[in-house]
Design a protein around this motif. Sequence first.
Motif, PDB file in Angstrom:
ATOM      1  N   ASP A  77      44.137  44.653  38.913  1.00 42.67           N
ATOM      2  CA  ASP A  77      45.523  44.633  38.413  1.00 42.67           C
ATOM      3  C   ASP A  77      45.570  44.946  36.920  1.00 42.67           C
ATOM      4  O   ASP A  77      46.464  45.679  36.458  1.00 42.67           O
ATOM      5  CB  ASP A  77      46.174  43.271  38.673  1.00 42.67           C
ATOM      6  CG  ASP A  77      46.536  43.043  40.133  1.00 42.67           C
ATOM      7  OD1 ASP A  77      46.553  44.023  40.910  1.00 42.67           O
ATOM      8  OD2 ASP A  77      46.790  41.872  40.495  1.00 42.67           O
ATOM      9  N   GLU A  78      44.628  44.412  36.170  1.00 39.58           N
ATOM     10  CA  GLU A  78      44.580  44.673  34.730  1.00 39.58           C
ATOM     11  C   GLU A  78      44.334  46.159  34.454  1.00 39.58           C
ATOM     12  O   GLU A  78      44.957  46.758  33.577  1.00 39.58           O
ATOM     13  CB  GLU A  78      43.479  43.814  34.098  1.00 39.58           C
ATOM     14  CG  GLU A  78      43.491  43.807  32.592  1.00 39.58           C
ATOM     15  CD  GLU A  78      42.536  42.788  31.990  1.00 39.58           C
ATOM     16  OE1 GLU A  78      42.140  43.005  30.840  1.00 39.58           O
ATOM     17  OE2 GLU A  78      42.185  41.783  32.657  1.00 39.58           O
ATOM     18  N   ILE A  79      43.449  46.767  35.216  1.00 37.98           N
ATOM     19  CA  ILE A  79      43.176  48.201  35.055  1.00 37.98           C
ATOM     20  C   ILE A  79      44.414  49.019  35.417  1.00 37.98           C
ATOM     21  O   ILE A  79      44.758  49.975  34.727  1.00 37.98           O
ATOM     22  CB  ILE A  79      41.953  48.635  35.891  1.00 37.98           C
ATOM     23  CG1 ILE A  79      40.689  47.971  35.343  1.00 37.98           C
ATOM     24  CG2 ILE A  79      41.811  50.156  35.888  1.00 37.98           C
ATOM     25  CD1 ILE A  79      39.456  48.160  36.212  1.00 37.98           C
ATOM     26  N   MET A  80      45.105  48.623  36.484  1.00 39.71           N
ATOM     27  CA  MET A  80      46.325  49.339  36.888  1.00 39.71           C
ATOM     28  C   MET A  80      47.357  49.330  35.774  1.00 39.71           C
ATOM     29  O   MET A  80      47.993  50.349  35.504  1.00 39.71           O
ATOM     30  CB  MET A  80      46.903  48.737  38.160  1.00 39.71           C
ATOM     31  CG  MET A  80      46.149  49.168  39.402  1.00 39.71           C
ATOM     32  SD  MET A  80      47.001  48.800  40.920  1.00 39.71           S
ATOM     33  CE  MET A  80      48.514  49.694  40.748  1.00 39.71           C
ATOM     34  N   LYS A  81      47.520  48.188  35.125  1.00 45.08           N
ATOM     35  CA  LYS A  81      48.467  48.086  34.012  1.00 45.08           C
ATOM     36  C   LYS A  81      48.074  49.029  32.871  1.00 45.08           C
ATOM     37  O   LYS A  81      48.920  49.698  32.289  1.00 45.08           O
ATOM     38  CB  LYS A  81      48.546  46.650  33.489  1.00 45.08           C
ATOM     39  CG  LYS A  81      49.264  45.710  34.418  1.00 45.08           C
ATOM     40  CD  LYS A  81      49.250  44.290  33.894  1.00 45.08           C
ATOM     41  CE  LYS A  81      49.813  43.333  34.933  1.00 45.08           C
ATOM     42  NZ  LYS A  81      49.622  41.930  34.542  1.00 45.08           N
ATOM     43  N   LEU A  82      46.793  49.093  32.587  1.00 41.44           N
ATOM     44  CA  LEU A  82      46.324  49.970  31.507  1.00 41.44           C
ATOM     45  C   LEU A  82      46.487  51.443  31.888  1.00 41.44           C
ATOM     46  O   LEU A  82      46.831  52.269  31.041  1.00 41.44           O
ATOM     47  CB  LEU A  82      44.861  49.662  31.177  1.00 41.44           C
ATOM     48  CG  LEU A  82      44.623  48.314  30.507  1.00 41.44           C
ATOM     49  CD1 LEU A  82      43.135  47.953  30.524  1.00 41.44           C
ATOM     50  CD2 LEU A  82      45.161  48.311  29.082  1.00 41.44           C
ATOM     51  N   LEU A  83      46.271  51.769  33.135  1.00 41.70           N
ATOM     52  CA  LEU A  83      46.440  53.161  33.592  1.00 41.70           C
ATOM     53  C   LEU A  83      47.905  53.598  33.577  1.00 41.70           C
ATOM     54  O   LEU A  83      48.200  54.778  33.395  1.00 41.70           O
ATOM     55  CB  LEU A  83      45.866  53.343  34.992  1.00 41.70           C
ATOM     56  CG  LEU A  83      44.359  53.433  35.109  1.00 41.70           C
ATOM     57  CD1 LEU A  83      43.935  53.425  36.569  1.00 41.70           C
ATOM     58  CD2 LEU A  83      43.836  54.675  34.397  1.00 41.70           C
ATOM     59  N   SER A  84      48.819  52.655  33.761  1.00 43.93           N
ATOM     60  CA  SER A  84      50.240  53.022  33.828  1.00 43.93           C
ATOM     61  C   SER A  84      50.870  53.192  32.458  1.00 43.93           C
ATOM     62  O   SER A  84      52.031  53.590  32.353  1.00 43.93           O
ATOM     63  CB  SER A  84      51.018  51.976  34.638  1.00 43.93           C
ATOM     64  OG  SER A  84      51.036  50.731  33.956  1.00 43.93           O
ATOM     65  N   ARG A  85      50.131  52.911  31.399  1.00 40.30           N
ATOM     66  CA  ARG A  85      50.671  53.092  30.042  1.00 40.30           C
ATOM     67  C   ARG A  85      50.885  54.540  29.728  1.00 40.30           C
ATOM     68  O   ARG A  85      50.188  55.421  30.058  1.00 40.30           O
ATOM     69  CB  ARG A  85      49.717  52.510  29.001  1.00 40.30           C
ATOM     70  CG  ARG A  85      49.705  51.025  28.957  1.00 40.30           C
ATOM     71  CD  ARG A  85      48.852  50.587  27.815  1.00 40.30           C
ATOM     72  NE  ARG A  85      48.701  49.152  27.816  1.00 40.30           N
ATOM     73  CZ  ARG A  85      47.929  48.517  26.982  1.00 40.30           C
ATOM     74  NH1 ARG A  85      47.236  49.163  26.072  1.00 40.30           N
ATOM     75  NH2 ARG A  85      47.823  47.215  27.013  1.00 40.30           N
TER      76      ARG A  85
END
Length: 164
Positions: free
Chosen positions: A156-164
């Motif tokens: 989930d943390e990686i997904m948030k960073l990818l969506s930036r």
Amino acid sequence: MDAIIIGFMGSGKTTVTQLLAKKLKVEFFDLDSLIVHYLGQSIDDFFNNNSEEAFREIETKVLKQSVDLNGILATGGGTPIYNFDIIKDMHVPVFLLDAKDETILHRLSKNEGRPLVEKHGLNNIIKLKHERDFIYNELSDYTISTTDKTPIEVSDEIMKLLSR
């Protein structure tokens, strides 16, 4: 590639990458699995009859072949050490999964079939991790601790960073 996940053995690369790929609805690629397919034998069996140098040559060849794949790639723990420039030239986000020494030791003590653990022993494996940390940090765009997080939380943390 959409992203590359790096880190020392036992950091959670494969599990997190599988979850992340599923959430993003993209392909999951594990470099070690791609190497096994290329070799037609397990990495452990290959190491029984060949040198680490021979393995690294094949690892580099398979990594170069994976550049144009679409999805998320989990590398082996040593891949960034021996293929820094190739990964850097892929121009995709690189996520370092990191864990405390005690966590790595705990995770590795439950697993068998890791040639470098068998070669170095658990006592020396953390020394190897520390030797590699500088390169991992130089190569990564983001560092995420996996010590006190579930694989779902990390993905989930990686997904948030990818969506930036």
